[in-house]
Each structure stands twice: as C-alpha cells, then as structure tokens.
Design a protein around this motif. Structure first.
Motif, PDB file in Angstrom:
ATOM      1  N   ALA A 172       0.811  -1.221   0.000  1.00 47.27           N
ATOM      2  CA  ALA A 172       0.000   0.000   0.000  1.00 47.27           C
ATOM      3  C   ALA A 172       0.844   1.271   0.000  1.00 47.27           C
ATOM      4  CB  ALA A 172      -0.942  -0.009   1.203  1.00 47.27           C
ATOM      5  N   ASN A 173       2.171   1.140   0.196  1.00 47.78           N
ATOM      6  CA  ASN A 173       3.036   2.334   0.102  1.00 47.78           C
ATOM      7  C   ASN A 173       2.804   3.061  -1.213  1.00 47.78           C
ATOM      8  OD1 ASN A 173       4.176   1.278   2.405  1.00 47.78           O
ATOM      9  ND2 ASN A 173       6.227   0.967   1.566  1.00 47.78           N
ATOM     10  N   VAL A 174       2.572   2.275  -2.286  1.00 42.75           N
ATOM     11  CA  VAL A 174       2.393   2.850  -3.621  1.00 42.75           C
ATOM     12  C   VAL A 174       1.184   3.783  -3.621  1.00 42.75           C
ATOM     13  CG1 VAL A 174       1.970   2.299  -6.055  1.00 42.75           C
ATOM     14  CG2 VAL A 174       3.381   0.767  -4.663  1.00 42.75           C
ATOM     15  N   GLU A 175       0.076   3.309  -3.066  1.00 40.09           N
ATOM     16  CA  GLU A 175      -1.150   4.116  -3.049  1.00 40.09           C
ATOM     17  C   GLU A 175      -1.044   5.265  -2.050  1.00 40.09           C
ATOM     18  OE1 GLU A 175      -4.711   1.173  -3.373  1.00 40.09           O
ATOM     19  OE2 GLU A 175      -2.860   0.012  -3.226  1.00 40.09           O
ATOM     20  N   MET A 176      -0.305   5.053  -0.959  1.00 37.53           N
ATOM     21  CA  MET A 176      -0.083   6.139   0.004  1.00 37.53           C
ATOM     22  C   MET A 176       0.640   7.296  -0.680  1.00 37.53           C
ATOM     23  SD  MET A 176       0.844   3.837   3.376  1.00 37.53           S
ATOM     24  CE  MET A 176       2.056   5.001   3.946  1.00 37.53           C
ATOM     25  N   ALA A 177       1.680   6.962  -1.447  1.00 34.90           N
ATOM     26  CA  ALA A 177       2.447   7.991  -2.157  1.00 34.90           C
ATOM     27  C   ALA A 177       1.547   8.746  -3.145  1.00 34.90           C
ATOM     28  CB  ALA A 177       3.638   7.356  -2.876  1.00 34.90           C
ATOM     29  N   GLU A 178       0.651   7.994  -3.814  1.00 37.41           N
ATOM     30  CA  GLU A 178      -0.279   8.640  -4.763  1.00 37.41           C
ATOM     31  C   GLU A 178      -1.188   9.630  -4.035  1.00 37.41           C
ATOM     32  OE1 GLU A 178      -2.447   5.440  -6.552  1.00 37.41           O
ATOM     33  OE2 GLU A 178      -0.738   4.771  -7.768  1.00 37.41           O
ATOM     34  N   GLU A 179      -1.672   9.237  -2.860  1.00 39.71           N
ATOM     35  CA  GLU A 179      -2.622  10.084  -2.129  1.00 39.71           C
ATOM     36  C   GLU A 179      -1.961  11.345  -1.579  1.00 39.71           C
ATOM     37  OE1 GLU A 179      -6.146   9.488  -1.588  1.00 39.71           O
ATOM     38  OE2 GLU A 179      -5.665   8.170  -3.268  1.00 39.71           O
ATOM     39  N   MET A 180      -0.742  11.197  -1.027  1.00 39.26           N
ATOM     40  CA  MET A 180      -0.123  12.333  -0.323  1.00 39.26           C
ATOM     41  C   MET A 180       0.813  13.139  -1.223  1.00 39.26           C
ATOM     42  SD  MET A 180       2.900  10.521   1.929  1.00 39.26           S
ATOM     43  CE  MET A 180       2.020   9.136   2.585  1.00 39.26           C
ATOM     44  N   GLY A 181       1.201  12.539  -2.369  1.00 42.62           N
ATOM     45  CA  GLY A 181       2.173  13.203  -3.245  1.00 42.62           C
ATOM     46  C   GLY A 181       3.583  12.755  -2.894  1.00 42.62           C
ATOM     47  N   GLY A 182       4.394  12.481  -3.921  1.00 43.93           N
ATOM     48  CA  GLY A 182       5.748  11.936  -3.733  1.00 43.93           C
ATOM     49  C   GLY A 182       6.648  12.811  -2.878  1.00 43.93           C
ATOM     50  N   GLU A 183       6.295  14.097  -2.759  1.00 46.87           N
ATOM     51  CA  GLU A 183       7.169  15.004  -1.985  1.00 46.87           C
ATOM     52  C   GLU A 183       6.970  14.822  -0.474  1.00 46.87           C
ATOM     53  OE1 GLU A 183       3.296  17.159  -2.756  1.00 46.87           O
ATOM     54  OE2 GLU A 183       4.602  15.768  -3.848  1.00 46.87           O
ATOM     55  N   ASN A 184       5.956  14.036  -0.073  1.00 48.67           N
ATOM     56  CA  ASN A 184       5.666  13.872   1.364  1.00 48.67           C
ATOM     57  C   ASN A 184       5.979  12.463   1.876  1.00 48.67           C
ATOM     58  OD1 ASN A 184       4.652  16.547   1.919  1.00 48.67           O
ATOM     59  ND2 ASN A 184       2.939  16.007   0.580  1.00 48.67           N
ATOM     60  N   ILE A 185       6.779  11.746   1.108  1.00 47.61           N
ATOM     61  CA  ILE A 185       7.165  10.382   1.504  1.00 47.61           C
ATOM     62  C   ILE A 185       8.590  10.153   1.010  1.00 47.61           C
ATOM     63  CG2 ILE A 185       6.164   9.374  -0.612  1.00 47.61           C
ATOM     64  CD1 ILE A 185       5.333   6.922   1.112  1.00 47.61           C
ATOM     65  N   PHE A 186       9.341   9.313   1.713  1.00 48.84           N
ATOM     66  CA  PHE A 186      10.730   9.043   1.314  1.00 48.84           C
ATOM     67  C   PHE A 186      10.805   7.656   0.666  1.00 48.84           C
ATOM     68  CE2 PHE A 186      10.895  11.997   4.906  1.00 48.84           C
ATOM     69  CZ  PHE A 186      11.712  13.002   4.402  1.00 48.84           C
ATOM     70  N   ILE A 187      10.879   7.649  -0.657  1.00 47.86           N
ATOM     71  CA  ILE A 187      10.884   6.378  -1.395  1.00 47.86           C
ATOM     72  C   ILE A 187      12.310   6.056  -1.847  1.00 47.86           C
ATOM     73  CG2 ILE A 187      10.078   5.216  -3.503  1.00 47.86           C
ATOM     74  CD1 ILE A 187       7.828   5.482  -1.490  1.00 47.86           C
ATOM     75  N   PHE A 188      12.686   4.784  -1.705  1.00 43.16           N
ATOM     76  CA  PHE A 188      14.014   4.351  -2.162  1.00 43.16           C
ATOM     77  C   PHE A 188      13.895   2.961  -2.771  1.00 43.16           C
ATOM     78  CE2 PHE A 188      13.558   2.188   1.827  1.00 43.16           C
ATOM     79  CZ  PHE A 188      14.240   0.997   1.654  1.00 43.16           C
ATOM     80  N   GLY A 189      14.980   2.501  -3.371  1.00 40.68           N
ATOM     81  CA  GLY A 189      15.101   1.086  -3.736  1.00 40.68           C
ATOM     82  C   GLY A 189      14.477   0.723  -5.068  1.00 40.68           C
ATOM     83  N   MET A 190      14.655  -0.558  -5.400  1.00 38.65           N
ATOM     84  CA  MET A 190      14.181  -1.074  -6.683  1.00 38.65           C
ATOM     85  C   MET A 190      12.667  -1.190  -6.701  1.00 38.65           C
ATOM     86  SD  MET A 190      16.887  -4.151  -7.395  1.00 38.65           S
ATOM     87  CE  MET A 190      16.760  -4.818  -5.753  1.00 38.65           C
ATOM     88  N   LYS A 191      12.118  -1.070  -7.908  1.00 40.27           N
ATOM     89  CA  LYS A 191      10.691  -1.324  -8.120  1.00 40.27           C
ATOM     90  C   LYS A 191      10.514  -2.809  -8.447  1.00 40.27           C
ATOM     91  CE  LYS A 191       9.809   3.347  -9.908  1.00 40.27           C
ATOM     92  NZ  LYS A 191      11.170   3.891  -9.850  1.00 40.27           N
ATOM     93  N   VAL A 192       9.255  -3.266  -8.487  1.00 38.89           N
ATOM     94  CA  VAL A 192       8.978  -4.691  -8.708  1.00 38.89           C
ATOM     95  C   VAL A 192       9.667  -5.204  -9.981  1.00 38.89           C
ATOM     96  CG1 VAL A 192       7.180  -6.403  -9.170  1.00 38.89           C
ATOM     97  CG2 VAL A 192       6.801  -4.658  -7.426  1.00 38.89           C
ATOM     98  N   HIS A 193       9.532  -4.462 -11.094  1.00 39.26           N
ATOM     99  CA  HIS A 193      10.094  -4.961 -12.361  1.00 39.26           C
ATOM    100  C   HIS A 193      11.618  -4.993 -12.310  1.00 39.26           C
ATOM    101  CE1 HIS A 193      11.471  -1.070 -14.118  1.00 39.26           C
ATOM    102  NE2 HIS A 193      10.505  -0.564 -13.362  1.00 39.26           N
TER     103      HIS A 193
END
Length: 783
Positions: free
Chosen positions: A644-665
């Motif tokens: 659900a991190n993916v949908e959380m980022a969509e809701e709050m905007g990427g500037e309000n979450i710290f995302i790192f690392g590889m994606k699924v693909h």
C-alpha cells in the motif's frame, strides 16, 4: 477492572439484543467473515469510545478515586492473531458494525493466543499467553448453539458408487464446538454485531469398556485430546506448517460455522428465500475447507444434485489472498484423507470437473492442466488450497493495487486467462486494506483527534475522507505548531514508558525512527540493523560532526521455529547493547527493542513515531496496514514502492514520503540476469565495513563467531535483495535526517500525510466489499 468492564458491557447488551432482533425481522443478506485469526487487542476503551460513554466513565472513576488508565492497563490483549491478517479482521469487524452491515465474524477461541515475547540476553524467549486466566468480561458462552464436528471414519456410497451423489459419513469421531459470542459495537450508531468464536469440547459419552477395565482416570484424561483443537494459535505468519492439528483447527471452525449459517438461514421466521441471503468471505486459504464442507452439506444432508449445489457454493464464497510468498501458500498432503475422507472425495470431483473445463477451453495444453490442477502430483500428492479457493469462489481479491496486479499477472495468471475465456466478469479484483480510524486515531491519539475535531468537526471518524479539509491548514503556522506540540507530548509519554519498562533513557527531541511488525527476512529489519551500525560508525569516526539524533525502535515477534528471524532479533539487541553504552555516542543514537510488541503497545508507539520504516523488498509485502496507522498519526514513511506504500504515495504526493530502492520490475530483472549480492558487498564501503564488524564479532565479543555464518549466508544467498537496495536506503535516510532539521517543514509534511489518509479507512474497504463482492446493502439502522 471487572466491575468497570461489566458496567460498560451492560450498556452494550441492550443494543446488542436490539441489533440482532432487527436483523431477524428485516432478514437482510448476511455476511460471514471466516478467519482463523482475530487480533482484537483490548476491548474496554474501544467499547466506551464506540458507545460514546468514555467521558462519563472517566468522570465516574475519578469520583471513586480511581485512575481509569490504570484499570485499562489491567486488561489482557485478546491476541488471537499473529499480525496483519488477524488485525485486519478486527478492523473489518469494527467497520462492518459502524456501517450497519448484518455481519458476523467466525473463528476459534484459542485458550492461548500469540505467545508473550521475553528478551533474555538479547534472544527471544516465548512464554504462553494465558489470556483467559482471570476470565474474560467480554464474551458469553452460548451452549444452546453447540454443534458436533466429525473427523476420521469412512464413507458409504450409494449402489452405483457415484461420489457426487448423497453418501453417508460413518464411524467418525465427534468433537463439540461450543460458541462464545463477543459483541462488536459500531461507532455512535447503536449497532452491535457478533464475533462468534468456538472452543472444542469433548463428548460426554465415555467408552464403557474402558470404564469396566478400571481405567477411568485415563478415560477422563483422554478428553484433552479432543479439546486440544482450540488450545493454541499457531504462531506462524506468512509460513505454512502442515501439521495435523492445524488442519483439525481449520476444519473445526468451518464445520461449526456452516452449521450455524444454515441453521440461521432456515430459521422459522422466513420460508426459503428466492434471492441469495448469504455471503461468505474466506480470509486467506485457512478456511478453504468451507468449499468442500458446504458441498458435503448440500449433497449428503440436503440431497441436492451436484451442479445446483456447486452453483450455490461458488455464488456464496469469495476469497481474499494475502501473500505471494511461495512458502506461505497452503498445500495439504492427501495422506490426511483419513481425517476428512468425504472432503477429499469432493475435492477430487471438483478437480475432475475443473480439469475438464480447462481442457475444453485450452485443448491439448497438458502443461497448463498440471499447473492449474487442485492436486499437485510432483513428489508427495498435495491439495493446493489457493487453487481450491479460486475455483470455488465467485470473487478473488488481493489487498493492495500492486499486490492484486501481481497475483493477476503472475501467481494466478492461468486462472485469470481461464476466467476470461469463460466470460466471467470481475472475478479477480482489488480491495486495498484499511484500518479503523476509531482505534487507530480517536482511541490511541486523543490529542491529535481533538485538534482535528476543532478544525473540521466531529464527523470525520465515520467519514475519513473529510481529513482532506485539513489541507489548507498546511500554511497555518499556529496549527502546524499545535500538531508538533501533540507529537512532542506523545513522544514524552512514550519516552517515560520506555524508561519505566526497559530502563533505557531516550532523548525525546531525537527522531523516533520506528519499525514494528513481525520479524521476517522479506520485511528487512536486517537492513535497518546494518544502517544502525553505519550511523554508529559515523558518530565514532567524528564525534563532533553535526549528527541528527535518532532513537531507533524495532519491535516484533519471530515465529518460534524461524531461526533466521531469531538471529535478527539477537543481532539488533547486540548492536543496541554496544551503542547504548558507548559514552562517545551519548544520546545521539539510542536503539530500543520493543519487547512483546502487540496491539496495546502499538497504541502507545504509533502516535509518538516520527519516521515509519516500510522497507520490504518490492513485490513481497501484500499491503501492510501498519504503514497506514503511522500515516494517519502524522509520521513520515521511508519505504519501497511495495504494497500500500504505492497508493499512500499517490494520495499524499511523492514530496511527502521518502521512497528508495528497486521497483517490482527491477527486482524481477535482477533475478533474471542473476543477482550477485557479493558485488554490492564489495562495492559499498560502509556496507562492507558494517558487515565485517558484525561477522568478526565486534558486537558479540564474548562469542566472536556468533554472526559469522549469518553474514556469510546474507552475502551468498541474499534472497530479498537487501544488499542491492542498501546504498539507496542509506542515501534516503540521509535525506530524512536533513529534512528533520527543519521542524516546520517536517510538520507540514506530517499534516499532508494526515490529510491524505482518508482512503485508508477500513470503512472504505468494507463498502467496496459490500458493493462489489457481497452484493449487500448498508443496512445502517440508528434506533
């Protein structure tokens, strides 16, 4: 405590009776949520809150010279679950009652819940959770609804030997299922639904032969064998253990539940209705035997013909998948046929008809037949329970958008293709998980709840989307200060608790960096641990350099048989004892292992967190719900694009979450090209130093080679790509530290998180289930 609990319960019972009478009169479609786990936590405060009597009780206790918080602390957690799956079931019960759905939870009343975790010399030690020792104020035995459950014996077929026609199951052993009902109140609507949990009771008829040979004592002692069925919760999370007792538990709850459903369906109040009146939701594959059991009841007892019975089963049942990890999928060996002989016959017929159906739509594709069969023939013959659930259900859902996509694109791809060929619409769906805002904000964070209510009114706990109205306040300095003040108060409170419980003095001005969840390699607590070593090394290398102080908290239980998870706990505690006692480090860095993490501890920790760690390998965490609790309480997330991190980022905007690392693909590509963990170990200096320290015994001087094999294993078999993501993680953590320095900007980001968390209410999730899977109306009565 019991005086207060019974008084509060008294306030609820009238509402409970009226709700059930209302359902009886109106006869709406009923929803049955079948789960082997319900991780309810404590009931007292939640009940007072939902009934709207918290302040009255508070005042009454104060008048008596009692501290209500002290009384609340006396209640044992109802720990009848392991983690996410069981806690989700609890949140769903709260939402179903709040939305006024005629819904029932069904499970097992385990005598011993999830074990209590003690940390001894850094190791996890398990103690039995005797939660019923002093009784339970919240449930009521219902012996009048006790039902028999049969095991073993043999099957007598009709003259033509046709398994799909009515048969007799004879010479079986019987155990009784005694129901205990727990009221589950909705929020502010006078609706009280029921959670019915079964306990196993031995039949009273003794073997008289045994009596006459004088072994009366042994005969009485043997009663325990039957009653062991509901004795203890299996403590595995995301791992399948094919034990005979576990299968007995799974059949026990399903058999008792279906008898209850059919009894209620046939109640004299109504003739057999023309419209479907029952929806059964299978919470993972644990209650999958509901499919063959319902077939058995319809064919053998009701003497219905196969095709009609099968249609009813499929239209009634729906299945939620909770994991894509292969070791978690249930596969029961067919040699257990002695226990449930009739059920295996029924599964074989279901499989035969399923295979015929595949052959019709994909002629000659033998490989597909092998992949999709309910019975796996390679090695020991096993029944794939997920396949049984898919074939026997009209809806299959994942629990976050990315997870549902993975199960449709890879794990169950064959079934999706078959479904399309058969013209089934909407069989594979997504239902992103949610949390109840009552327990996870109103109850656990009253300071923040009051601030919100001041600005947007009192209605938001029933309509969490209203939190969006907070967005304009991001530019209101006074409100930002108030939010920050509430967080500081929560941190002070938690710091006091930590000092009292574990004797560790933490700096409340430091960043509270929290990772709480079951200990599992895929959740990568180990990555967090290595980062602690990196921070420690940086402080030691230059003690005078500016360093943003942190208190890193990790909490969670490891399954008792999961060696690697237990080693991770030991490692974290070994690092902690070195770091916490180093005078050069001081209060710049503290590490706290939150012993015996459970619902009631989560209610203290989550409101005080600054940073939430959601760092699983992309594609492994189905959803996560802890991530939502932290977001709702104004902590920022560092995480991968998983669950659900993916949908959380969509809701709050990427500037309000710290995302790192590889994606699924990218994880999949790395797998295809051949992942070499050692190359990352060699090329990232801070990582190599940290792993070498751990391996050489720097943190375990009394047993220098304690972690050597553990580190070797990581470098050679890094299944969850920890080393590949490490550099990205450390860089992201540096951005977090930098951001934390600007308190005002950080708090604005926290408010953006709170304002965006409306989607993650379990009310929204349940409304989607009701509309798109169960076909039920929200009954919502406000009598």
């Amino acid at each position: 405590y019991f005086a207060l609990a019974n008084t509060v319960r008294d306030q609820m019972v009238g509402r409970w009776i009226r709700t059930q009478q209302y359902y009886y009169e109106k006869d709406p479609k009923r929803v049955y949520y079948l789960s082997l786990e319900f991780y309810m936590g404590r009931a007292l405060q939640n009940t007072m809150l939902n009934l709207g009597i918290q302040s009255s009780c508070d005042e009454a206790m104060y008048q008596l010279g009692l501290d209500i918080e002290e009384l609340e602390e006396l209640e044992e957690d109802a720990g009848l679950g392991n983690g996410g799956l069981g806690r989700l079931a609890a949140c769903f019960l709260d939402s179903m009652a709040t939305l006024g759905l005629a819904a029932y939870g069904y499970g097992i009343r385990y005598e011993y819940g999830i074990f209590n975790q003690k940390i001894r010399q850094g190791w996890q030690v398990e103690e039995a959770d005797d939660w019923l020792r002093y009784g339970n104020a919240w449930d009521k035995a219902r012996p009048e609804y006790m039902v028999p459950v049969h095991y073993y014996g043999s099957v007598e077929h009709g003259a033509d030997g046709d398994w799909s026609k009515p048969c007799k199951w004879v010479n079986s052993q019987v155990v009784f299922a005694m129901p205990y009902d727990t009221p589950t109140p909705g929020y502010g609507n006078n609706t009280v639904n029921t959670l019915r949990l079964y306990t196993a009771k031995s039949p009273n008829s003794f073997n008289l032969g045994v009596f006459n040979t004088g072994d009366y004592i042994q005969a009485v002692c043997d009663r325990n064998l039957a009653e062991n069925i509901s004795r203890v919760l299996y403590p595995n999370d995301n791992f399948f253990e094919g034990k005979e007792l576990r299968l007995k538990q799974e059949y026990f709850v399903v058999c008792a539940t279906l008898q209850d459903i059919i009894r209620r369906f046939k109640s004299p109040n109504h003739p057999t209705p023309s419209t479907p009146k029952v929806a059964i939701q299978l919470n993972d594959t644990h209650p999958s035997l509901a499919i063959p059991e319902l077939m058995r009841l319809l064919i053998d007892i009701e003497e219905m013909e196969w095709d009609r019975a099968w249609k009813i089963v499929v239209n009634t049942c729906a299945y939620t998948n909770h994991t894509v990890l292969p070791e978690a999928l249930e596969r029961w060996p067919v040699h257990l046929r002695e226990m449930l002989p009739r059920h295996l016959e029924i599964i074989y017929i279901i499989n035969q008809k399923h295979i015929e159906n595949i052959s019709k739509h994909f002629p000659g594709d033998m490989d597909r037949l092998r992949r999709m069969s309910l019975v796996e023939e390679d090695g020991e013959k096993r029944v794939n329970m997920a396949h049984l659930c898919i074939v026997g259900s009209h809806a299959v859902n994942g629990v976050a958008a990315i997870h549902s996509k993975i199960i449709q694109d890879s794990v169950f791809k064959d079934f999706v293709e078959l479904s399309e060929k058969m013209g089934e619409v909407n069989k594979f769906q997504n239902k992103t998980n949610g949390i109840t805002p009552r327990r996870w904000l109103l109850l656990c964070n009253p300071g923040l709840a009051d601030l919100i209510a001041e600005k947007i009114g009192e209605d938001w706990p029933k309509n969490l989307d209203q939190l969006r109205e907070l967005t304009p306040l991001i530019d209101n300095p006074a409100f930002i200060r108030s939010i920050n003040q509430v967080k500081q108060e929560n941190k002070m409170k938690l710091a006091g608790f930590i000092e009292k419980e574990w004797g560790i003095k933490v700096n409340p001005a430091s960043m509270f960096d929290v990772q709480v969840k079951r200990i599992h390699e895929y959740k990568r607590q180990l990555m967090n641990a290595i980062h602690m070593v990196v921070m420690y090394n940086r402080i030691k290398a230059d003690p005078n350099k500016d360093f943003v102080p942190r208190t890193v908290m990790i909490g969670g239980k490891a399954a008792p048989g999961y060696h690697t998870a237990k080693m991770i706990i030991k490692l974290i505690n070994s690092i902690a004892s070195m770091v916490n006692n180093d005078p050069i480090v001081g209060d710049k860095l503290k590490i706290v292992y939150l012993e015996n993490y459970r619902v009631s501890l989560a209610e203290k920790v989550i409101p005080a967190a600054d940073l939430s760690e959601q760092i699983s390998t992309a594609g492994t965490e189905a959803s996560g719900t802890g991530n939502m609790k932290f977001m709702l309480n104004g902590a920022l997330t560092i995480g991968t694009l998983d669950g659900a991190n993916v949908e959380m980022a969509e809701e709050m905007g990427g500037e309000n979450i710290f995302i790192f690392g590889m994606k699924v693909h990218e994880v999949e590509e790395l797998d295809r090209s051949g992942y070499n963990a050692r190359s990352f170990y060699e090329s990232v200096p801070e990582l190599k130093t940290a792993l070498d320290q751990i391996s050489s015994g720097y943190f375990s001087p009394l047993e220098p080679d304690q972690f050597q094999h553990f580190v070797d294993n990581l470098i050679n078999h890094d299944r969850f790509k920890l080393l590949a993501d490490f550099q990205s993680y450390v860089e992201c953590q540096d951005r977090v530290s930098e951001a934390f320095k600007d308190t005002e900007q950080w708090t604005k980001m926290c408010l953006a998180n709170i304002a965006a968390s409306g989607k993650f209410s379990s009310d929204r999730t349940i409304s989607e289930y009701a509309r798109e899977i169960w076909g039920t109306k929200i009954v919502s009565k406000n009598s």
